[in-house]
Motif scaffolding. Sequence first.
Motif, PDB file in Angstrom:
ATOM      1  N   SER A  20       1.217   4.823   3.272  1.00 11.24           N
ATOM      2  CA  SER A  20       0.149   4.035   3.887  1.00 11.24           C
ATOM      3  C   SER A  20      -1.075   4.898   4.173  1.00 11.24           C
ATOM      4  CB  SER A  20       0.645   3.388   5.187  1.00 11.24           C
ATOM      5  OG  SER A  20       1.657   2.452   4.925  1.00 11.24           O
ATOM      6  N   TRP A  24      -4.660   3.834   2.694  1.00  8.91           N
ATOM      7  CA  TRP A  24      -5.629   3.204   3.595  1.00  8.91           C
ATOM      8  C   TRP A  24      -6.479   4.172   4.419  1.00  8.91           C
ATOM      9  CZ3 TRP A  24      -5.765  -1.337   1.716  1.00  8.91           C
ATOM     10  CH2 TRP A  24      -4.606  -1.980   1.289  1.00  8.91           C
ATOM     11  N   PHE A  46     -13.231  -4.313   1.253  1.00  4.91           N
ATOM     12  CA  PHE A  46     -11.831  -4.712   1.411  1.00  4.91           C
ATOM     13  C   PHE A  46     -11.061  -3.693   2.250  1.00  4.91           C
ATOM     14  CE2 PHE A  46      -7.435  -4.218   0.005  1.00  4.91           C
ATOM     15  CZ  PHE A  46      -6.935  -5.478   0.309  1.00  4.91           C
ATOM     16  N   ASP A  49     -11.977  -3.990   5.928  1.00  2.00           N
ATOM     17  CA  ASP A  49     -11.359  -5.158   6.570  1.00  2.00           C
ATOM     18  C   ASP A  49      -9.881  -4.930   6.849  1.00  2.00           C
ATOM     19  OD1 ASP A  49     -13.796  -6.389   6.405  1.00  2.00           O
ATOM     20  OD2 ASP A  49     -13.306  -7.598   4.631  1.00  2.00           O
ATOM     21  N   TRP A  50      -9.204  -4.343   5.876  1.00  2.00           N
ATOM     22  CA  TRP A  50      -7.757  -4.104   6.027  1.00  2.00           C
ATOM     23  C   TRP A  50      -7.482  -3.134   7.173  1.00  2.00           C
ATOM     24  CZ3 TRP A  50      -3.286  -5.899   3.721  1.00  2.00           C
ATOM     25  CH2 TRP A  50      -2.132  -5.177   4.011  1.00  2.00           C
ATOM     26  N   ARG A  53      -8.082  -4.575  10.608  1.00  2.00           N
ATOM     27  CA  ARG A  53      -7.059  -5.506  11.078  1.00  2.00           C
ATOM     28  C   ARG A  53      -5.741  -4.819  11.419  1.00  2.00           C
ATOM     29  NH1 ARG A  53      -8.981  -8.855   6.888  1.00  2.00           N
ATOM     30  NH2 ARG A  53      -7.246  -8.204   5.574  1.00  2.00           N
ATOM     31  N   HIS A  54      -5.382  -3.775  10.662  1.00  2.00           N
ATOM     32  CA  HIS A  54      -4.030  -3.221  10.779  1.00  2.00           C
ATOM     33  C   HIS A  54      -3.926  -1.870  11.494  1.00  2.00           C
ATOM     34  CE1 HIS A  54      -3.635  -6.176   7.491  1.00  2.00           C
ATOM     35  NE2 HIS A  54      -2.384  -6.278   7.873  1.00  2.00           N
ATOM     36  N   LYS A 202      -7.911  -2.472  -6.908  1.00  2.00           N
ATOM     37  CA  LYS A 202      -8.527  -3.542  -6.122  1.00  2.00           C
ATOM     38  C   LYS A 202      -9.879  -3.935  -6.692  1.00  2.00           C
ATOM     39  CE  LYS A 202      -6.304  -1.931  -1.869  1.00  2.00           C
ATOM     40  NZ  LYS A 202      -5.345  -3.028  -1.763  1.00  2.00           N
ATOM     41  N   GLU A 227       1.250  -9.191  -0.427  1.00  2.00           N
ATOM     42  CA  GLU A 227       0.122  -8.842   0.443  1.00  2.00           C
ATOM     43  C   GLU A 227      -1.139  -8.604  -0.384  1.00  2.00           C
ATOM     44  OE1 GLU A 227      -1.453  -8.367   4.116  1.00  2.00           O
ATOM     45  OE2 GLU A 227       0.729  -8.306   3.969  1.00  2.00           O
ATOM     46  N   GLU A 228      -1.009  -7.831  -1.455  1.00  2.00           N
ATOM     47  CA  GLU A 228      -2.161  -7.520  -2.304  1.00  2.00           C
ATOM     48  C   GLU A 228      -2.649  -8.780  -3.021  1.00  2.00           C
ATOM     49  OE1 GLU A 228      -5.242  -5.872  -4.166  1.00  2.00           O
ATOM     50  OE2 GLU A 228      -4.075  -5.046  -2.514  1.00  2.00           O
ATOM     51  N   HIS A 231      -4.753 -10.967  -0.624  1.00  2.00           N
ATOM     52  CA  HIS A 231      -6.120 -10.511  -0.367  1.00  2.00           C
ATOM     53  C   HIS A 231      -6.990 -10.639  -1.622  1.00  2.00           C
ATOM     54  CE1 HIS A 231      -5.416  -9.250   3.699  1.00  2.00           C
ATOM     55  NE2 HIS A 231      -4.330  -8.602   3.332  1.00  2.00           N
TER      56      HIS A 231
END
Length: 451
Positions: A20, A24, A46, A49-50, A53-54, A202, A227-228, A231
């Motif tokens: 992760s 990210w 993107f 945003d991810w 949120r996480h 992406k 998940e991918e 989005h």
Amino acid sequence: MDNIWGQAREELQKIVGADSFTTWIEPLKLTEVDEGTAFIASPTRFLSDWVSRHYSDEILKVLDRLGAPVHRLSFETRSQPSRPAQAAAPEEPRRAAPRAAAAEEELAAPLDQRFTFDNFVVGKPNELAHAAARRVAEGGPVTFNPLFLYGGVGLGKTHLMHAIARETQLRQPDARVLYLSAEQFMYRFVQALRDRTVMDFKELFRTVSVLMVDDVQFIAGKDSTQEEFFHTFNTLVDQGKQIVISADRAPGEIKDMEERIKSRLQCGLVVDLHPTDYELRLGILQSKTDSFRVQYPGLQLAPGVLEFLAHRITSNVRVLEGALQRLFAFASLMGREITLDMTQECLADILRANDRKVSIEEIQRKVAEHYNVRLSDLIGPKRVRTVARPRQIAMYLAKQMTSRSLPEIGRRFGGRDHTTIMHGVKKIEELRSADRSLAEDIDLLRRLLEA
């Protein structure tokens, strides 16, 4: 600032894990802390945003522990955060486009040249699907997005998908149409995770004009891929890009698919390609015969042959077309006219398979054999779990695979009442959605019985 962010990155890697972190956190850069706000540069919207949120809470806590008291994160999208914006060379977009096009070409599934709108035979079972596919391919304003096509094997889903892609490319040469299977989507995503090229993955999917994904049911149960996909779907819809999806069942019936994805898939036009009727099968046979006459000139076809095939072969279009292909090849090699007698001789195995009916007794024997219980116990009064659960599975399969009524099924299971059969069927339906092992057993038994 770099020192604080370097320490923060080390702690965040321990908290979120190596994979992760690489996906990210590693692409981010802390540029400034001002009045309790940490400004973070990110390569894509993107990603911003991810992470927002996480991982916002984790980032805020780590920065606070390192002496940078912040209560808010502000993300800035910069492709090259360490350089001034004007430093980007003007030719960069021209260099990136061929790379993106090459990656897209490598990723996309090849289109079958045979699958066009011109040779798609339209009938009552598929006329709505054909009309919707045509509308999407025309490229004008479409009030439904996505277009979701579903149906059993050999009913024309893939044919329509290929036809949409080809027609769109012909009408809009500059449009970027990406057609691939859900399995390819999953494989490429996993590969991007492994090669640490997730951002490229992406960006590739988020710059297409039309995204087409075949057999979407294959990503069910694959959490990261879902998940991918979710989005990617949202981003394209928000940008007004067209999405076309196919599956073997309706969105709400795809087990192990996240509810939010099911909801999204149902927000457009969902079209069922129904099993073919006699008129459609006959139309398909006539269309294929016209094309085969070019390939096999001079062959004689007796009256009634096509009507016979349309009546007898009802499983799916692929089997129907395969049977006709075999018939023409056989007649050509033998130098004979295609008559009803020759048809029955040449296609004996296919005709037998389509005539085959599964009996309750056969289901009982196969289930007893699979679970290693005696047939007499399966039908008898024993209620121990090792016998009761296989018995309920046999009841469920009898209800699903035969046309027998519940009272008749009950009589075949030792004279049980129809309410007992109903309870057993309902119980297996409930368990099947929650117990993957049980679902796999039922699918295996169904395939063995249909073989």
